[in-house]
Design an enzyme around this catalytic site. Structure first.
Site, PDB file in Angstrom:
ATOM      1  N   SER A   1     -61.072 -52.932-101.374  1.00  0.00           N
ATOM      2  CA  SER A   1     -61.221 -54.302-100.854  1.00  0.00           C
ATOM      3  C   SER A   1     -62.644 -54.830-101.058  1.00  0.00           C
ATOM      4  CB  SER A   1     -60.902 -54.337 -99.358  1.00  0.00           C
ATOM      5  OG  SER A   1     -59.570 -53.951 -99.142  1.00  0.00           O
TER       6      SER A   1
ATOM      7  N   ASN B   1     -66.329 -44.874 -98.011  1.00  0.00           N
ATOM      8  CA  ASN B   1     -65.163 -45.248 -97.216  1.00  0.00           C
ATOM      9  C   ASN B   1     -65.542 -45.293 -95.737  1.00  0.00           C
ATOM     10  OD1 ASN B   1     -62.644 -46.266 -96.902  1.00  0.00           O
ATOM     11  ND2 ASN B   1     -61.565 -44.325 -96.972  1.00  0.00           N
TER      12      ASN B   1
ATOM     13  N   ASP C   1     -57.868 -44.452 -99.687  1.00  0.00           N
ATOM     14  CA  ASP C   1     -57.608 -45.823-100.165  1.00  0.00           C
ATOM     15  C   ASP C   1     -56.427 -45.884-101.136  1.00  0.00           C
ATOM     16  OD1 ASP C   1     -59.343 -47.288 -98.677  1.00  0.00           O
ATOM     17  OD2 ASP C   1     -60.915 -47.435-100.188  1.00  0.00           O
TER      18      ASP C   1
ATOM     19  N   GLY D   1     -66.402 -53.187 -94.502  1.00  0.00           N
ATOM     20  CA  GLY D   1     -65.348 -53.422 -93.505  1.00  0.00           C
ATOM     21  C   GLY D   1     -63.932 -53.112 -93.938  1.00  0.00           C
ATOM     22  N   GLY D   2     -63.722 -52.261 -94.974  1.00  0.00           N
ATOM     23  CA  GLY D   2     -62.344 -51.964 -95.385  1.00  0.00           C
ATOM     24  C   GLY D   2     -61.631 -53.255 -95.741  1.00  0.00           C
TER      25      GLY D   2
ATOM     26  N   ARG E   1     -66.316 -47.229-109.086  1.00  0.00           N
ATOM     27  CA  ARG E   1     -65.350 -46.724-108.105  1.00  0.00           C
ATOM     28  C   ARG E   1     -65.047 -45.250-108.392  1.00  0.00           C
ATOM     29  NH1 ARG E   1     -63.506 -47.634-103.038  1.00  0.00           N
ATOM     30  NH2 ARG E   1     -61.255 -47.846-102.878  1.00  0.00           N
TER      31      ARG E   1
ATOM     32  N   THR F   1     -69.826 -47.650-101.155  1.00  0.00           N
ATOM     33  CA  THR F   1     -69.073 -47.063-100.044  1.00  0.00           C
ATOM     34  C   THR F   1     -68.834 -45.568-100.211  1.00  0.00           C
ATOM     35  OG1 THR F   1     -67.042 -47.297 -98.733  1.00  0.00           O
ATOM     36  CG2 THR F   1     -66.813 -47.552-101.106  1.00  0.00           C
TER      37      THR F   1
ATOM     38  N   THR G   1     -68.949 -49.236 -95.219  1.00  0.00           N
ATOM     39  CA  THR G   1     -69.341 -49.509 -96.596  1.00  0.00           C
ATOM     40  C   THR G   1     -70.629 -50.270 -96.417  1.00  0.00           C
ATOM     41  OG1 THR G   1     -67.073 -49.528 -97.362  1.00  0.00           O
ATOM     42  CG2 THR G   1     -68.596 -50.889 -98.607  1.00  0.00           C
TER      43      THR G   1
HETATM   44  N1  GLY Z   1     -63.288 -47.952 -98.961  1.00  0.00           N
HETATM   45  C1  GLY Z   1     -63.036 -49.291 -98.646  1.00  0.00           C
HETATM   46  C2  GLY Z   1     -62.661 -50.098 -99.842  1.00  0.00           C
HETATM   47  O1  GLY Z   1     -63.085 -49.794-100.941  1.00  0.00           O
HETATM   48  O2  GLY Z   1     -61.925 -51.029 -99.711  1.00  0.00           O
END
Ligand code: GLY
Length: 557
Positions: A442, A390, A412, A462-463, A97, A388, A370
């Site tokens: 997510s 984002n 985020d 999909g966020g 991340r 991702t 993503t």
């Molecule tokens: N950028 C979407 C997530 O990581 O939830």
């Protein structure tokens, strides 16, 4: 903008495993391998690595780099992600991340009046976290890889240098995005780099090819040190960005212990914080088991949608309060997934009436773009990888001279307590901005195991809707015994507490169910979300599928 919010890139790897408490059984070899990928280039490249004798992790690393070339809306070296691995009977979770730069601070997206500045965390030079993808692939390679690093990166170099034939769906996405940037008067350099993306024409990316060659030849140092780091830091400085050489040099991907919990005869191996998704799907699956009537519920019936929406309210209230980067905030993972807690939490759910949104508080006492892929190799190893930048095409900013798109992952974080981000998610202290902190995600790459055998690998972009795509894919496979194609293509729905009583759903739920939900007080928002790439192991035979609306490709071989 909806179009670009509707697909997050999530790469999930799913495996079913039974781990004994004293020793781990090695995974059972299979007679087949399978890949379920978000595009044909990554599918063919991953298959080729497996054909050369590489394992699922080798194939995943190649796929990640290929997607950085051929799926620019989400594939990346300028973003981050999570790779869930089941190998030799052991789980591993590679957390790559992005992190907040060291010059970031809590209120950096607020104006003098304390209001969130529109778009500052979404487009342009200030929207990006420090990229983690290259470090993540390097860590996965060092811990689990078998083929040489150069072999794994070269397919992406070739596709960037020699070009690839643009799929029509990609060309359409790029032209919509360029039109959207113009319409919203957003001043980024995306068009300069992607104007030549035309359907069925060859598209080459020479700057990206050179960057990938440095990564191929020098490993992660080819990105975080030397020429590439110089280019990024200089570009940031020239345009008022804050990521510098120290941020890059100090970025570290982490190996974390995946969450593993028994559910319904399986072991669910899933994503720990800074993903919110693993905890969320377990809360969802367990509360569903607690509340469903003895004779079950029909798939996508009114009661089924309503029950899962009610559970979603409680899941997202907890997410907003308790979830953040575990290196900065003590996330109560065990308490949030404890069966007694979930019994209490779901006690007041009525199977026939909507609860009052404002009354649902956190329960403990004290474009969406993503991409995801799933791989299973013949040794029985599995990878679920979600990655991702984002939103679709990230911040819209390409690092000039290095040719890759930067993420807009800073959105985020919670820019201000209680104020929704682009996905309608709210947050507070747990997910406020701090230097070097990882923003809450997510992304939920997940693997189901049974008797030490991989049974399902799943994940989606999909966020916040990722979480619904993943838990519904699991219910589709386990509760409703669907094959992989039906698992990924059945209509799905999503509710997340706010906006009030809004259920987002795919086209495909019956008119009767929709009318009944409206009568109950729900507001229907019919828009597609997600792009599941799933592998299922049914009695030793693999079945793989990519969602028909995407441009994915799945192969069993
Ligand atoms: N950028 C979407 C997530 O990581 O939830």
């Amino acid at each position: 903008m909806g179009l670009f919010l509707s697909r997050s890139t999530l790469i999930a790897k799913s495996v079913f495993i039974l781990q004994l408490s004293v020793f781990n059984l090695a995974a059972k070899p299979l007679s087949q391998s399978a890949v379920a990928m978000p595009d044909a280039f990554s599918a063919d490249a991953a298959k080729s690595i497996l054909d050369q004798g590489g394992n699922a992790i080798d194939a995943a690393i190649t796929a990640q780099f290929v997607l950085a070339v051929t799926l620019p809306e989400a594939g990346n070296i300028g973003g981050g992600g999570f790779m869930l691995i089941q190998k030799g009977g052991q789980g591993d979770f590679i957390d790559y991340r992005e992190t907040a730069p060291k010059a970031s601070y809590r209120d950096m997206y607020l104006n003098d009046k304390g209001d969130v500045i529109t778009n500052k965390s979404i487009y342009g030079i200030s929207a990006s976290g420090v990229p983690g993808s290259v470090a993540g692939m390097w860590l996965a390679h060092k811990r689990h890889g078998t083929l040489p690093w150069k072999t794994l990166v070269q397919p992406a170099v070739a596709l960037a240098e020699q070009g690839f034939v643009v799929p029509p769906k990609l060309a359409k996405g790029v032209s919509h995005y360029i039109a959207h940037l113009k319409e919203q008067k957003i001043n980024v350099n995306f068009e300069k780099y992607f104007i030549d993306v035309k359907a069925n024409k060859v598209f080459k990316q020479p700057e990206l090819a050179t960057t990938l060659k440095r990564i191929r030849d020098n490993g992660q140092d080819g990105f975080y040190k030397g020429e590439t780091a110089n280019i990024i830091a200089k570009f940031m400085h020239q345009h008022g960005g804050i990521i510098d050489q120290d941020d890059l040099k100090n970025y570290t991907a982490k190996s974390r212990v995946p969450i593993k919990v028994k559910w319904n005869g399986y072991e669910v191996l899933t994503s720990p914080p800074p993903s919110s998704g693993g905890i969320a799907i377990l809360q969802w699956l367990k509360m569903y088991e607690l509340k469903k009537p003895n004779n079950g519920l029909a798939h996508n019936s009114t009661q089924y949608v309503h029950l899962l929406a009610e559970i979603g309210k409680r899941v997202f209230a907890d997410r907003a309060e308790y979830l953040g980067d575990p290196d900065f905030f003590n996330v109560p993972v065990t308490a949030l997934t404890d069966i007694n807690y979930l019994k209490n939490r779901s006690n007041d759910i009525s199977l026939t009436a909507i609860s009052n949104t404002e009354s649902i508080k956190p329960g403990l006492k004290e474009s969406e773009q993503t991409t995801h892929f799933s791989i299973v190799d013949k040794m029985g190893n599995a990878v679920a990888n979600t990655t991702t930048i984002n939103l679709g095409f990230g911040s819209g900013v390409v690092v000039e001279g290095a040719g890759f798109i930067l993420n807009n992952e800073m959105d985020d974080f919670s820019a201000k307590p209680g104020v929704m981000n682009v996905f309608g998610a709210i947050g507070g202290k747990a997910n406020e901005i701090q230097p070097h902190k990882r923003m809450l995600s997510s992304m939920t790459p997940t693997i189901l195991l049974k008797n030490n055998t991989v049974k399902m690998v799943t994940g989606s972009p999909g966020g916040t809707t990722i979480i619904s795509s993943v838990y519904e894919s699991i219910l589709n496979a386990v509760e409703f015994d669907m094959n992989a194609a039906d698992v990924v293509n059945s209509a799905r729905f999503h509710h997340q507490l706010w906006p009030k009583n809004v259920i987002r759903m795919h086209a495909g739920l019956s008119a009767k169910v929709k009318a009944e939900l409206v009568k109950m007080g729900y507001v229907i928002d019919e828009r597609h979300f997600g792009d599941l790439n799933v592998i299922i192991n049914k009695n030793g035979k693999l079945d793989a599928a990519s969602e028909a609306l995407g441009r994915g490709k799945s192969i069993v071989f």
